[in-house]
Enzyme design. Structure first.
Site, PDB file in Angstrom:
ATOM      1  N   LYS A 125     142.315   9.915  24.004  1.00  0.00           N
ATOM      2  CA  LYS A 125     142.107   8.636  23.330  1.00  0.00           C
ATOM      3  C   LYS A 125     141.711   7.523  24.289  1.00  0.00           C
ATOM      4  O   LYS A 125     140.771   6.761  24.014  1.00  0.00           O
ATOM      5  CB  LYS A 125     143.366   8.221  22.559  1.00  0.00           C
ATOM      6  CG  LYS A 125     143.184   6.904  21.813  1.00  0.00           C
ATOM      7  CD  LYS A 125     144.354   6.570  20.912  1.00  0.00           C
ATOM      8  CE  LYS A 125     145.513   6.006  21.659  1.00  0.00           C
ATOM      9  NZ  LYS A 125     146.514   5.390  20.749  1.00  0.00           N
ATOM     10  N   THR A 158     158.180   5.857  24.015  1.00  0.00           N
ATOM     11  CA  THR A 158     157.734   4.838  24.968  1.00  0.00           C
ATOM     12  C   THR A 158     158.822   4.477  25.974  1.00  0.00           C
ATOM     13  O   THR A 158     158.519   4.118  27.117  1.00  0.00           O
ATOM     14  CB  THR A 158     157.282   3.581  24.219  1.00  0.00           C
ATOM     15  OG1 THR A 158     158.315   3.173  23.305  1.00  0.00           O
ATOM     16  CG2 THR A 158     155.998   3.843  23.430  1.00  0.00           C
ATOM     17  N   ASN A 214     155.143  -6.930  17.191  1.00  0.00           N
ATOM     18  CA  ASN A 214     155.182  -6.639  18.619  1.00  0.00           C
ATOM     19  C   ASN A 214     153.793  -6.232  19.097  1.00  0.00           C
ATOM     20  O   ASN A 214     153.174  -5.331  18.537  1.00  0.00           O
ATOM     21  CB  ASN A 214     156.194  -5.509  18.862  1.00  0.00           C
ATOM     22  CG  ASN A 214     156.171  -5.004  20.285  1.00  0.00           C
ATOM     23  OD1 ASN A 214     155.898  -5.760  21.215  1.00  0.00           O
ATOM     24  ND2 ASN A 214     156.474  -3.725  20.453  1.00  0.00           N
ATOM     25  N   ARG A 235     112.251   6.751  32.320  1.00  0.00           N
ATOM     26  CA  ARG A 235     113.304   7.683  32.697  1.00  0.00           C
ATOM     27  C   ARG A 235     113.840   7.341  34.088  1.00  0.00           C
ATOM     28  O   ARG A 235     113.244   6.543  34.820  1.00  0.00           O
ATOM     29  CB  ARG A 235     112.772   9.110  32.620  1.00  0.00           C
ATOM     30  CG  ARG A 235     112.449   9.546  31.193  1.00  0.00           C
ATOM     31  CD  ARG A 235     111.633  10.810  31.134  1.00  0.00           C
ATOM     32  NE  ARG A 235     112.314  11.935  31.763  1.00  0.00           N
ATOM     33  CZ  ARG A 235     111.737  13.117  31.972  1.00  0.00           C
ATOM     34  NH1 ARG A 235     110.460  13.320  31.614  1.00  0.00           N
ATOM     35  NH2 ARG A 235     112.417  14.093  32.546  1.00  0.00           N
ATOM     36  N   HIS A 264      98.248   2.755  28.670  1.00  0.00           N
ATOM     37  CA  HIS A 264      98.580   3.457  27.433  1.00  0.00           C
ATOM     38  C   HIS A 264      98.428   4.971  27.560  1.00  0.00           C
ATOM     39  O   HIS A 264      97.636   5.483  28.344  1.00  0.00           O
ATOM     40  CB  HIS A 264      97.723   2.974  26.252  1.00  0.00           C
ATOM     41  CG  HIS A 264      96.367   2.487  26.621  1.00  0.00           C
ATOM     42  ND1 HIS A 264      95.842   1.312  26.150  1.00  0.00           N
ATOM     43  CD2 HIS A 264      95.422   2.990  27.453  1.00  0.00           C
ATOM     44  CE1 HIS A 264      94.639   1.127  26.655  1.00  0.00           C
ATOM     45  NE2 HIS A 264      94.366   2.133  27.444  1.00  0.00           N
ATOM     46  N   ALA A 322      93.592   5.607  30.279  1.00  0.00           N
ATOM     47  CA  ALA A 322      94.330   6.130  29.134  1.00  0.00           C
ATOM     48  C   ALA A 322      94.350   7.654  29.135  1.00  0.00           C
ATOM     49  O   ALA A 322      93.411   8.307  29.591  1.00  0.00           O
ATOM     50  CB  ALA A 322      93.705   5.624  27.843  1.00  0.00           C
TER      51      ALA A 322
END
EC number: 2.7.7.23
Length: 497
Positions: free
Chosen positions: A30, A93, A183, A346, A376, A393
């Site tokens: 968790k 606890t 609490n 990347r 492009h 291109a």
């Protein structure tokens, strides 16, 4: 923030992170679930580190083999020692706090703060306020008031407003469950009083556990001082037990992060669709457009324009750059550069100042010099391109031969024609040109024109012969007939003159 009368050198902090977190329904521990670019445990430890306690202990139990390396990495990141205590059995606890105390030096006599690893929005100011309120009390507890107190321990007070005890949800009476002051699970204790009270805890409750909260009633029975510090902003002390709460606190954290950037001089067009991690920095007068995610340790300079629909993770963006509809990670975008739309950066990409990566360009492990343009439809992988070059291109840097990755080096002031293939390893010298459709397999000297395509040859009538009856053949026949009629008409006109 209230100034504390307790020195941080007299303070130890125990972070409880031993629970199984079953309500998360997850194979991930968790406290390692993330929001705002950090795990919940990382949020807790970053906050504690700002208080600079003499001792910091994380109590682990369930999945400790997976969490301990994260603690070690955080200790390195924070530049301070963090001890680990083990709770072999999850007995509550109170037992967890006892395990944490065992990791402290026997001669430590200061204040012990106990907090949890699943309270991600708790900040250092709130912890400092807790210590300032605590003074010489036996215990001080953070409390808050919530609309729905279900699941929280309720704060019980006397008519004089003194805290007498904390009763857990499962053990509360109907009238106690109606109490909305709860609490927060964060405490400051006198260590001697805490050790004494922990030895007297009993597990005769609904969950058959040793509750840390029961020490409050023990202190009161012993005539010791118990104080409370109410936190008006309940989100600061909200815990996470399931993914619904994780998402809710993640959204609240993001709202606070976005607001802080706005107040610092950043324009965020649509805060509701913008996500910014806690470690991101953004310069003044930058505009963040809708649908933008700035993640990890992304650094955006001033006067930039980012988005819409852009995701940058661990990317550095120089002043005045424009990044539109781009997905990038672990890359560098120089000052005044333009990227996008629909560009994929990347890891290992470095675009120089005033450079351009245009529509449908993908780059990887590539250095692209200042003023160079890749406008492009191009893949640039494992390459070094000099300054003020232009890549035509549909060019492809052919970097992989099936076994190894090879690099391509392009000089400065190079002009490459459309649809050029660079078969690595290969070098194109400064000032060189390549013709459209060229496949570069050998090095090109500086200033040379490289052309690999042979002379064009037209095979007349091929479609009509090989694809008779097709739409293309019929169109060709019509065009041929029209061309013949035009030629005949031109011939007649010439004869008549």
């Amino acid at each position: 923030m209230t100034s504390s009368t307790t020195s941080s050198t007299d303070t130890a902090v125990l972070v409880l992170a031993a629970g199984a977190g079953t309500r998360m329904r997850s194979d991930i521990p968790k406290v390692l679930h993330t929001l705002g670019g950090r795990s919940m445990l990382a949020h807790a430890l970053h906050t504690v580190a700002k208080v600079a306690p003499q001792h910091l202990v994380v109590v682990l139990g369930h999945d400790r083999e997976r969490i301990a390396p994260a603690v070690e990495a955080l200790a390195t990141d924070l530049g301070r020692p963090i001890d680990v205590a083990i709770q072999d059995q999850q007995l509550g606890t109170g037992h967890a706090a006892e395990c944490g105390l065992a990791a402290l030096p026997e001669d430590f006599t200061g204040v012990v703060v106990v907090t949890a690893g699943d309270v991600p929005l708790l900040d250092a100011d709130t912890m400092a306020d807790l210590l300032a309120t605590h003074g010489s009390a036996a215990a001080t507890v953070l409390t808050t008031t919530v609309d729905d107190p279900t699941g929280y321990g309720r704060i019980l007070r006397t008519q004089d407003n003194e805290v007498t005890s904390i009763v857990e949800q499962a053990d509360a009476s109907p009238s106690q469950r109606a109490i909305r002051e709860v609490n927060a699970g964060v405490y400051a204790f006198d260590i001697t009083a805490l050790r004494s009270a922990l030895r007297r805890l009993r597990s005769d409750n609904a969950q058959h556990e040793l509750y840390l909260t029961d020490v409050i009633a023990i202190f009161r029975q012993d005539g010791l001082s118990v104080r409370a510090r109410h936190v008006d902003d309940s989100a600061l002390v909200a815990g996470v037990n399931d993914r619904v709460q994780l998402a809710a606190l993640g959204a609240e954290l993001n709202r606070r992060i976005v607001t802080a950037h706005q107040r610092a001089g950043v324009t965020v067009i649509d805060p509701g669709s913008t996500w910014i991690d806690v470690d991101v920095t953004i310069g003044r007068d930058t505009v963040i457009r809708p649908g933008t995610q700035l993640l990890g340790r992304t650094r955006v300079g001033g006067r930039c324009d980012v988005g819409p629909d852009t995701t940058l993770s661990d990317v550095t963006v120089g002043d005045g750059a424009s990044v539109v509809r781009t997905h990038g990670s672990e890359s560098l975008i120089g000052a005044g550069a333009t990227v996008g739309p629909f560009t994929y950066l990347r890891p290992g990409t470095a675009l120089g100042a005033e450079g351009k990566l245009g529509a449908f360009v993908e780059t990887k492990n590539a250095t692209i010099g200042a003023g160079t343009k890749v406008p492009h439809l191009t893949y640039v992988g494992d390459a070094d391109i000099g300054e003020h070059s232009n890549i035509g291109a549909s060019s492809v840097f052919v970097n992989y031969d099936g076994e190894t990755k090879n690099r391509t080096t392009i000089g400065s002031h190079v002009r490459t024609g459309s649809d050029t293939m660079f078969v690595a390893p290969v070098t194109v010298g400064d000032g060189a040109y390549t013709g459209a459709g060229t496949v570069i397999r050998r090095n090109v000297p500086p200033g040379a024109l490289a052309v690999s395509a042979g002379s064009q040859r037209n095979i007349e009538g091929w479609v009509v012969r090989k694809r008779p009856g097709s739409a293309a053949a019929r169109a060709a026949e019509r065009a041929s007939g029209e061309a013949a009629e035009q030629a005949l008409g031109h011939h007649d006109d010439s004869q008549g003159s």
